[in-house]
Scaffold this motif. Structure first.
Motif, mmCIF file in Angstrom:
data_model
loop_
_atom_site.group_PDB
_atom_site.id
_atom_site.type_symbol
_atom_site.label_atom_id
_atom_site.label_comp_id
_atom_site.label_asym_id
_atom_site.label_seq_id
_atom_site.Cartn_x
_atom_site.Cartn_y
_atom_site.Cartn_z
ATOM 1 N N LEU A 112 0.851 -1.199 0.000
ATOM 2 C CA LEU A 112 0.000 0.000 0.000
ATOM 3 C C LEU A 112 0.885 1.247 0.000
ATOM 4 C CD1 LEU A 112 -2.570 -1.127 2.726
ATOM 5 C CD2 LEU A 112 -2.775 -1.311 0.241
ATOM 6 N N PHE A 113 0.319 2.387 -0.391
ATOM 7 C CA PHE A 113 1.069 3.642 -0.301
ATOM 8 C C PHE A 113 0.961 4.137 1.143
ATOM 9 C CE2 PHE A 113 -0.610 3.625 -4.726
ATOM 10 C CZ PHE A 113 0.605 3.417 -5.352
ATOM 11 N N PRO A 114 2.095 4.226 1.859
ATOM 12 C CA PRO A 114 2.026 4.544 3.294
ATOM 13 C C PRO A 114 1.530 5.953 3.582
ATOM 14 C CG PRO A 114 4.320 4.409 2.540
ATOM 15 C CD PRO A 114 3.456 3.980 1.390
ATOM 16 N N HIS A 115 1.745 6.888 2.621
ATOM 17 C CA HIS A 115 1.370 8.279 2.866
ATOM 18 C C HIS A 115 -0.053 8.589 2.423
ATOM 19 C CE1 HIS A 115 2.807 7.830 -1.178
ATOM 20 N NE2 HIS A 115 2.203 8.951 -1.511
ATOM 21 N N LEU A 116 -0.768 7.569 1.908
ATOM 22 C CA LEU A 116 -2.163 7.781 1.488
ATOM 23 C C LEU A 116 -3.106 7.068 2.456
ATOM 24 C CD1 LEU A 116 -2.025 7.238 -2.409
ATOM 25 C CD2 LEU A 116 -1.710 9.364 -1.116
ATOM 26 N N THR A 117 -4.290 7.655 2.656
ATOM 27 C CA THR A 117 -5.280 7.011 3.524
ATOM 28 C C THR A 117 -5.873 5.800 2.800
ATOM 29 O OG1 THR A 117 -7.108 8.269 2.586
ATOM 30 C CG2 THR A 117 -5.974 9.264 4.484
ATOM 31 N N VAL A 118 -6.697 5.058 3.530
ATOM 32 C CA VAL A 118 -7.386 3.902 2.955
ATOM 33 C C VAL A 118 -8.154 4.340 1.703
ATOM 34 C CG1 VAL A 118 -9.308 2.302 3.356
ATOM 35 C CG2 VAL A 118 -7.547 2.613 5.121
ATOM 36 N N LEU A 119 -8.935 5.411 1.857
ATOM 37 C CA LEU A 119 -9.750 5.878 0.729
ATOM 38 C C LEU A 119 -8.858 6.267 -0.454
ATOM 39 C CD1 LEU A 119 -12.647 6.573 -0.229
ATOM 40 C CD2 LEU A 119 -12.258 8.894 0.593
ATOM 41 N N GLU A 120 -7.783 7.006 -0.155
ATOM 42 C CA GLU A 120 -6.896 7.463 -1.243
ATOM 43 C C GLU A 120 -6.189 6.293 -1.915
ATOM 44 O OE1 GLU A 120 -5.946 11.793 0.809
ATOM 45 O OE2 GLU A 120 -4.627 10.093 1.171
ATOM 46 N N ASN A 121 -5.811 5.285 -1.101
ATOM 47 C CA ASN A 121 -5.171 4.101 -1.683
ATOM 48 C C ASN A 121 -6.097 3.429 -2.691
ATOM 49 O OD1 ASN A 121 -2.477 2.719 -0.953
ATOM 50 N ND2 ASN A 121 -3.058 3.747 0.960
ATOM 51 N N VAL A 122 -7.365 3.284 -2.303
ATOM 52 C CA VAL A 122 -8.311 2.561 -3.169
ATOM 53 C C VAL A 122 -8.681 3.413 -4.389
ATOM 54 C CG1 VAL A 122 -10.548 1.384 -3.258
ATOM 55 C CG2 VAL A 122 -9.143 1.224 -1.198
ATOM 56 N N MET A 123 -8.665 4.738 -4.214
ATOM 57 C CA MET A 123 -8.986 5.620 -5.339
ATOM 58 C C MET A 123 -7.861 5.674 -6.366
ATOM 59 S SD MET A 123 -10.734 8.752 -3.248
ATOM 60 C CE MET A 123 -10.618 9.991 -4.517
ATOM 61 N N PHE A 124 -6.659 5.368 -5.921
ATOM 62 C CA PHE A 124 -5.476 5.615 -6.749
ATOM 63 C C PHE A 124 -5.537 5.008 -8.161
ATOM 64 C CE2 PHE A 124 -1.169 5.014 -8.234
ATOM 65 C CZ PHE A 124 -0.684 6.310 -8.112
ATOM 66 N N PRO A 125 -5.854 3.709 -8.296
ATOM 67 C CA PRO A 125 -5.857 3.146 -9.657
ATOM 68 C C PRO A 125 -6.847 3.855 -10.578
ATOM 69 C CG PRO A 125 -6.069 1.404 -8.014
ATOM 70 C CD PRO A 125 -6.198 2.702 -7.292
ATOM 71 N N MET A 126 -7.929 4.384 -9.995
ATOM 72 C CA MET A 126 -8.928 5.052 -10.840
ATOM 73 C C MET A 126 -8.419 6.419 -11.297
ATOM 74 S SD MET A 126 -12.467 3.960 -9.004
ATOM 75 C CE MET A 126 -11.958 4.042 -7.291
ATOM 76 N N LYS A 127 -7.504 6.997 -10.502
ATOM 77 C CA LYS A 127 -6.898 8.266 -10.910
ATOM 78 C C LYS A 127 -6.083 8.019 -12.188
ATOM 79 C CE LYS A 127 -4.026 11.899 -8.951
ATOM 80 N NZ LYS A 127 -3.192 12.279 -7.808
ATOM 81 N N SER A 155 -8.041 6.231 7.772
ATOM 82 C CA SER A 155 -6.839 5.703 8.448
ATOM 83 C C SER A 155 -5.697 5.559 7.445
ATOM 84 C CB SER A 155 -7.123 4.331 9.048
ATOM 85 O OG SER A 155 -8.199 4.392 9.933
ATOM 86 N N TYR A 156 -4.480 5.575 7.993
ATOM 87 C CA TYR A 156 -3.299 5.301 7.176
ATOM 88 C C TYR A 156 -2.932 3.828 7.350
ATOM 89 C CZ TYR A 156 -2.833 10.214 6.222
ATOM 90 O OH TYR A 156 -3.079 11.482 5.761
ATOM 91 N N PRO A 157 -2.267 3.218 6.360
ATOM 92 C CA PRO A 157 -1.941 1.797 6.452
ATOM 93 C C PRO A 157 -1.276 1.400 7.771
ATOM 94 C CG PRO A 157 -1.456 2.578 4.257
ATOM 95 C CD PRO A 157 -1.903 3.779 5.046
ATOM 96 N N GLN A 166 -4.561 -5.909 4.177
ATOM 97 C CA GLN A 166 -4.767 -6.715 2.987
ATOM 98 C C GLN A 166 -6.174 -6.518 2.418
ATOM 99 O OE1 GLN A 166 -3.298 -7.340 0.590
ATOM 100 N NE2 GLN A 166 -2.234 -9.299 0.724
ATOM 101 N N ARG A 167 -7.130 -6.178 3.280
ATOM 102 C CA ARG A 167 -8.469 -5.844 2.768
ATOM 103 C C ARG A 167 -8.378 -4.611 1.867
ATOM 104 N NH1 ARG A 167 -12.852 -8.281 5.576
ATOM 105 N NH2 ARG A 167 -12.009 -9.707 7.119
ATOM 106 N N VAL A 168 -7.553 -3.648 2.293
ATOM 107 C CA VAL A 168 -7.362 -2.451 1.461
ATOM 108 C C VAL A 168 -6.693 -2.859 0.132
ATOM 109 C CG1 VAL A 168 -6.324 -0.158 1.315
ATOM 110 C CG2 VAL A 168 -7.105 -1.017 3.529
#
Ligand SMILES: Nc1ncnc2c1ncn2[C@@H]1O[C@H](COP(=O)(O)OP(=O)(O)OP(=O)(O)O)[C@@H](O)[C@H]1O
Length: 342
Positions: A112-127, A155-157, A166-168
């Motif tokens: 996961l990207f440590p500096h991104l929140t859960v939401l931002e991590n999941v949004m990333f591929p769509m960006k 939350s952050y990773p 791993q759910r994220v």
């Protein structure tokens, strides 16, 4: 048509860049050059919508195979096909598009990207896919809810447990709505209870999403639990391919038989696989479906001692099962599997 196929695929580490091998080198040549044959002559067809598990011990070539399927590792010899199209013929740009548009990957170390929140991590591929921000946020929230983390969006990773991380990873891998889902030992860093929970999670998601899944594991019990079909790898070679039931009932080698020896046979073997011919003596007795697992009839068969009629999906009698066939399937005698060669 298969979603993904490999034909006579080899990956030999150590071959200098620029050297093309027209055919597989001999073992002697490889030893002389200090090359490592991580995959040797692999041919597999992975069908749309199936969970295909690649199972093998450490060093057997599982990760290499998974990485070859997306060309994160370049194969040395052989063919790779995606929906019948030559995957090895794609240039860098086409390959990047295929990975982005059609493949989702989950890694053992979560990545996961440590500096991104859960939401931002999941949004990333769509960006990367240029999905508009609102749609990105909406879809990411849906995925986060699907994996049971809706209260941890900000939350952050580092603030999450391994299982939650791993759910994220799972939610993020699904964000681009991939057709092929590649999971590389996704749960091996998790403790057994959480691991089981996560296996259930994947099965639950798969029942809805029906992706083509390639799942890597070194754990045979996990392979049996999640797979429709599996391939057993040893020293870079496929030893056997089949459903868990096929492997348990007919292990091709003693090596495979050893893995199957701890399996909960009552939950893997179906009545239809071990039934005998229809038996008039069973007339009038309540039938069992051929697709039910033998565990579901064990109590009744052992208590009554009489055979039971077996029916197909239409309710037509297709055979019978008695206590002798059941005990043989549940408690196979060691000599019967010991005849298999290694
Ligand atoms: N970059 C590399 N250079 C040289 N050899 C490699 C490289 N990567 C893997 N290998 C070798 O290839 C073989 C297969 O490795 P691979 O990582 O695919 O196995 P694995 O089944 O995934 O193992 P593990 O479960 O331990 O991750 C091993 O002998 C390994 O040492």
């Amino acid at each position: 048509m298969a979603k993904l196929s490999c034909r006579n695929l080899w990956k030999i580490y150590g071959v200098p860049p620029g050297v093309t091998l027209a055919q597989p080198p001999t073992e002697k040549e490889m030893a002389l050059q200090h090359w490592v044959p991580a995959l040797q002559d692999i041919s597999l067809d992975i069908m749309p919508g199936e969970v295909f598990v690649v199972m093998g011990l450490s060093g057997s070539g599982k990760s290499t195979l998974l990485r070859c399927l997306s060309r994160l590792v370049e194969p040395t010899i052989g063919q790779l096909l995606f929906e019948g199209n030559d995957l090895r013929a794609l240039n860098e740009r086409e390959l990047a598009e295929l990975r982005r548009d059609k493949m989702g990957m989950v890694f053992q170390n979560f990545a996961l990207f440590p500096h991104l929140t859960v939401l931002e991590n999941v949004m990333f591929p769509m960006k990367i896919l240029h999905v508009p921000l609102d749609a990105r946020r909406k879809h990411a929230r849906e995925l986060i809810t699907q994996v049971g983390l809706s209260n941890r969006e900000s939350s952050y990773p580092r603030e999450l447990s391994g299982g939650q991380q791993q759910r994220v990873g799972i939610a993020r891998s699904l964000a681009g709505n991939p057709e092929v889902w590649l999971l590389d030992e996704p749960f091996s860093a998790l403790d057994p209870l959480i691991r089981r929970e996560m296996q259930d999670e994947v099965l639950k998601l798969q029942a809805i999403l029906k992706k083509t899944v390639v799942f890597i594991t070194h754990d045979f019990a996990e392979a049996v639990r999640v797979s429709d079909r599996m391939a057993i790898l040893r020293d870079g070679k496929v030893i056997q391919t089949g459903t868990p039931e096929e492997l348990v009932l007919n292990p091709a080698t003693e090596y495979v038989a050893k893995f199957t020896s701890d399996v909960a046979r009552h939950a893997v073997i179906s009545v239809g696989a071990i039934m005998g011919p229809a038996d008039p003596a069973t007339a009038g007795a309540a039938p069992v479906p051929a697709s039910s697992k033998i565990g579901s009839v064990a109590e009744r068969l052992f208590a009554s001692g009489s055979p039971i009629p077996v029916v197909d999906e239409q309710g037509k009698i297709v055979g019978s099962i008695g206590p002798a066939a059941l005990s043989k399937a549940l408690f196979p005698r060691v000599p019967e599997i010991a005849h298999a060669s290694n």
